[in-house]
Write an enzyme that holds these catalytic residues in place. Structure first.
Site, short mmCIF file in Angstrom:
data_model
loop_
_atom_site.label_atom_id
_atom_site.label_comp_id
_atom_site.label_asym_id
_atom_site.label_seq_id
_atom_site.Cartn_x
_atom_site.Cartn_y
_atom_site.Cartn_z
N CYS A 107 0.86 -1.17 0.00
CA CYS A 107 0.00 0.00 0.00
C CYS A 107 0.90 1.22 0.00
CB CYS A 107 -0.86 -0.03 1.27
SG CYS A 107 -1.89 1.42 1.48
N CYS A 135 -0.08 3.52 -6.67
CA CYS A 135 -1.13 2.98 -5.79
C CYS A 135 -1.37 1.57 -6.26
CB CYS A 135 -2.41 3.81 -5.90
SG CYS A 135 -3.84 3.02 -5.10
#
Ligand code: DGL
Length: 270
Positions: free
Chosen positions: A70, A194
């Site tokens: 993440c 991302c």
């Protein structure tokens, strides 16, 4: 043996999938904090609290090493975790460094001073929290000089993917690429910063055009982890069971994950 993989939701599955393929003998324990996604619109304290809670849960599963799959957590919480929170016998690795090493054509662990690199104009697509942290630019500056980075905060894309609304996700990606191109008309490279965005990689590539090299993290992180485990074989923890945990609704999350990875994926409640 087990290694933990954490994301706010479904995006880390792109990294998880590459890890499972690259290291088939390692039992990976995935933790998706779907009940609290998206992280990208939260403040740094909130992201730190949620990330440390999730990583602690992975310690309980016998994972001494956790990959933060993440970027938002890597950007907003990782440094604080490493400086003030991490027990001496545990490790947490983020997903920025392998990507930046690929972009700057460096070998793993090459700590020589920053130098000129071939790529000069880089578009960064990431969540609002990752863009606000400027962590990507900071890590890049340790390794390269003369690289112009234009960042585009891609609001809404993670929510749309988590909701399974791929038509909305595609429309948002195209409008974020347009916005980026107004600021930087000719990027040479685009970084999907991302882990949800590789699920939309074809749309990014199509909107950017064939001349732009798109970097996404999954295979780069898998290769870096294989190398790390070769050098630190003791860092696989005592856990032996591969599993996927979610704070969301396991049935709904399993259905979405199965759709994304095109094979049966079963989550259980965290
Ligand atoms: N997939 C995550 C990332 O790489 C987080 C997205 C979010 O929860 O906003 O940034």
């Amino acid at each position: 043996m087990a290694v933990g993989v954490f994301d706010s939701g479904l995006g880390g599955l792109t990294v998880y999938d590459a890890l499972v393929k690259r290291l088939p003998d390692v039992p990976f324990v995935y933790f998706g904090d779907n009940a609290h996604a998206p992280y990208g619109v939260r403040d740094a304290d909130d992201i730190f609290d949620l990330t440390t809670r999730a990583v602690s849960r992975l310690w309980d599963e016998g994972c001494d090493l956790v990959i933060l799959a993440c970027n938002t957590a890597s950007a907003a919480a990782l440094r604080r975790m490493q400086e003030r929170w991490l027990p001496a016998d545990k490790r947490v690795l983020g997903v920025f460094v392998p990507l930046i090493e690929a972009l700057t054509e460096r070998d793993w662990g090459d700590n020589s001073p920053p130098r000129e690199v071939a790529v000069k104009h880089v578009a960064l697509f990431a969540t609002p929290a990752t863009v606000a942290s400027r962590a990507f630019q900071r890590e890049l500056a340790f390794r390269a000089i003369g690289v112009d980075v234009e960042a585009q905060a891609c609001g809404g894309v993670v929510d749309a993917i988590e909701e399974g609304d791929m038509i909305l996700a595609e429309a948002l990606v195209r409008s974020h690429v347009d916005a980026l191109k107004r600021k930087m008309p000719d990027p040479q490279a685009a970084v999907l910063g991302c882990t949800h965005y590789p699920l939309m990689e074809d749309v990014f590539q199509d909107a950017l055009g064939p001349g732009v090299t798109v970097y996404s993290q999954a295979s780069l992180v898998a290769e870096s982890l294989a190398d790390y485990l070769r050098r630190h074989p003791g860092m696989t923890g005592p856990g032996e069971t591969a599993k996927l945990l979610t704070t969301g609704d396991p049935r709904k999350v399993s259905d979405r994950a199965t759709q994304f990875l095109r094979r049966k994926i079963t989550f259980e409640a965290a």
